[in-house]
Design an enzyme around this catalytic site. Structure first.
Site, PDB file in Angstrom:
ATOM      1  N   LEU A  56      -7.973   1.572   0.316  1.00 19.02           N
ATOM      2  CA  LEU A  56      -8.591   2.883   0.574  1.00 19.02           C
ATOM      3  C   LEU A  56      -7.593   4.016   0.391  1.00 19.02           C
ATOM      4  O   LEU A  56      -7.806   5.144   0.842  1.00 19.02           O
ATOM      5  CB  LEU A  56      -9.171   2.921   1.998  1.00 19.02           C
ATOM      6  CG  LEU A  56     -10.211   1.852   2.296  1.00 19.02           C
ATOM      7  CD1 LEU A  56     -10.657   1.925   3.751  1.00 19.02           C
ATOM      8  CD2 LEU A  56     -11.410   2.013   1.369  1.00 19.02           C
TER       9      LEU A  56
ATOM     10  N   ASP B 235      -6.187   8.356  -6.889  1.00 21.56           N
ATOM     11  CA  ASP B 235      -6.181   8.353  -5.421  1.00 21.56           C
ATOM     12  C   ASP B 235      -5.803   9.715  -4.831  1.00 21.56           C
ATOM     13  O   ASP B 235      -6.539  10.254  -3.998  1.00 21.56           O
ATOM     14  CB  ASP B 235      -5.267   7.247  -4.886  1.00 21.56           C
ATOM     15  CG  ASP B 235      -5.678   5.877  -5.386  1.00 21.56           C
ATOM     16  OD1 ASP B 235      -6.764   5.756  -5.982  1.00 21.56           O
ATOM     17  OD2 ASP B 235      -4.918   4.923  -5.186  1.00 21.56           O
TER      18      ASP B 235
HETATM   19  C1  GLA Z   1      -4.815   1.845  -7.205  1.00 14.99           C
HETATM   20  C2  GLA Z   1      -4.074   2.969  -7.927  1.00 14.99           C
HETATM   21  C3  GLA Z   1      -5.022   3.879  -8.695  1.00 14.99           C
HETATM   22  C4  GLA Z   1      -5.966   3.078  -9.579  1.00 14.99           C
HETATM   23  C5  GLA Z   1      -6.575   1.924  -8.802  1.00 14.99           C
HETATM   24  C6  GLA Z   1      -7.356   1.004  -9.698  1.00 14.99           C
HETATM   25  O1  GLA Z   1      -5.624   2.373  -6.191  1.00 14.99           O
HETATM   26  O2  GLA Z   1      -3.340   3.733  -7.005  1.00 14.99           O
HETATM   27  O3  GLA Z   1      -4.300   4.817  -9.451  1.00 14.99           O
HETATM   28  O4  GLA Z   1      -5.331   2.656 -10.742  1.00 14.99           O
HETATM   29  O5  GLA Z   1      -5.605   1.136  -8.133  1.00 14.99           O
HETATM   30  O6  GLA Z   1      -8.430   1.685 -10.241  1.00 14.99           O
END
Ligand code: GLA
Length: 387
Positions: A125, A172
């Site tokens: 998350l 994120d």
């Molecule tokens: C992690 C990374 C994101 C993304 C996801 C997969 O959360 O921090 O940048 O690449 O994995 O979608």
């Protein structure tokens, strides 16, 4: 998990540092689909959720940095002139943010900061991005800097790269900073253009099912996937120099230039190309209010992540395959980097509690682990809390 009381955090700060703080919070995120596409210059569809990393902060007159957390026993003490990576992992994210700020010519005095969270750590998350964004947003406000949210997202990404060794994409921190109540964010990770898509669900809700499997493998395998995508692209570029990312690549190109060299690399690339197309179609489903079609694509994404990208785990596959047999569920998939963490499911509101209970029992029987569940809704992004 209890939500944090601001007065509690403020009191903890004052008790420890003897001055009144300012309070900031930055949310975790979900992602409807668009997984492992951000670092391939593709699209993602995340939303912030109402679970946060909180920070109480106050500036100092000297150059000292003092960091504490309600969730971890270690305390960090250092100086703004020495931002070397330390052995306290959560503190490294803050140092990484400061390093990025200094690299942009923003010098700062010292400060005290006390962190807390009601966001599960290591559950996919984005607790680390939320921590980075809370720190970046707070420091920007404390020192009256002119950074805007996109720059803060880039600082957060840089902190993860340099101070945690995870070569993550922009999704994120972008979701944490740009979240909007009731909306998903359709983000083009190349141009950074984004639009908000309303999520109207009278009869359905988004439920997180936490496998409670910590993703230990995650950072090494994550970087490896990134490398595999880069390799696939490089093989294509040798013939088609105009293809600047997997976003411009077709299945035909993969068959022609990648599969002949390595089938595993070809599978990774096929997943990414299909996922981008799926996401654009799902946005149309949402615009039409066709949640059944959107849910079906969540299952397709999970199948791709599990079989082609190979970042799932038995627990996640178990939960998704059970969801697929439940009439109350429109769609479900593992979310985030992979190898554990949470499943995101789209479930009929009235039937959600009974379904979660039944699935929790089956999960415990199968794996001897507890299934924690949390109902989530798209929320606003990073902000200062005025008390
Ligand atoms: C992690 C990374 C994101 C993304 C996801 C997969 O959360 O921090 O940048 O690449 O994995 O979608």
């Amino acid at each position: 998990m209890e939500t944090i009381q601001f007065s509690q955090l403020s009191a903890a700060f004052e008790g420890c540092f003897g001055a009144p703080p300012r309070l900031f919070r930055s949310p975790g995120r979900i992602n409807l689909i668009g997984e492992h596409t951000d670092y391939n210059e593709g699209y993602v569809l995340p939303a912030a959720i109402g679970r946060y990393v909180y920070v109480a902060m106050a500036p100092r007159d000297d150059g000292l940095i003092r960091l504490r957390s309600m969730d971890f026993p270690e305390a960090y003490e250092g100086h703004v002139d020495n931002l070397a990576v330390c052995d306290i992992s959560w503190a490294n994210y803050v140092l990484g943010i400061l390093h990025g700020m200094q690299a942009r010519g923003l010098s700062c005095r010292g400060f005290d900061a006390f962190f807390a969270a009601d966001l599960p750590v290591g559950a996919g998350l984005s607790s680390s991005a939320a921590l980075c964004c809370a720190a970046a947003f707070g420091l920007n406000a404390l020192f009256d800097w002119p950074l805007h949210r996109l720059e803060m997202a880039e600082l957060a990404q840089g902190a993860e790269h340099r101070y945690a060794g995870v070569l993550c994409g922009i999704m994120d921190p972008f979701a944490s900073l740009f979240g909007r109540e009731g909306h998903f964010i359709r983000l083009d990770c190349r141009s950074r253009a984004h639009t908000y898509i309303p999520f109207l669900t009278e009869h359905y809700q988004l439920t997180l099912l936490n496998t409670n499997v910590k993703h230990h493998l995650a950072s090494s395998a994550y970087n490896q996937r990134r490398q595999e995508c880069a390799q696939g692209l490089a093989w294509i570029q040798a013939h088609m120099p105009a293809a600047s990312s997997l976003r411009e690549v077709t299945m035909e190109m993969i068959d022609r230039y990648v599969a002949v060299r390595d089938e595993t690399t070809a599978r990774r690339c096929r997943y990414v190309v299909a996922e981008n197309q799926r996401l654009l179609q799902l946005c149309e489903d949402l615009q039409r209010g066709d949640l059944a079609a959107a849910g079906a694509k969540m299952y397709e994404t999970h199948a791709g992540l599990s079989q082609q990208y190979e970042v799932s785990c038995p627990e996640a596959d178990f939960l998704v395959s059970h969801a697929q047999t439940a009439p109350a569920v429109l769609g479900a998939r593992m979310m985030g980097g992979g190898f554990g963490g949470c499943i995101l499911a789209l479930v009929a509101r009235e039937k959600a509690a009974a379904w979660e209970q039944d699935l929790g029992n089956r999960y415990e029987d199968a794996f001897g682990k507890t299934l924690s569940t949390l109902s989530v809704h798209p929320a606003d992004g990073t902000s200062e809390m005025l008390i």
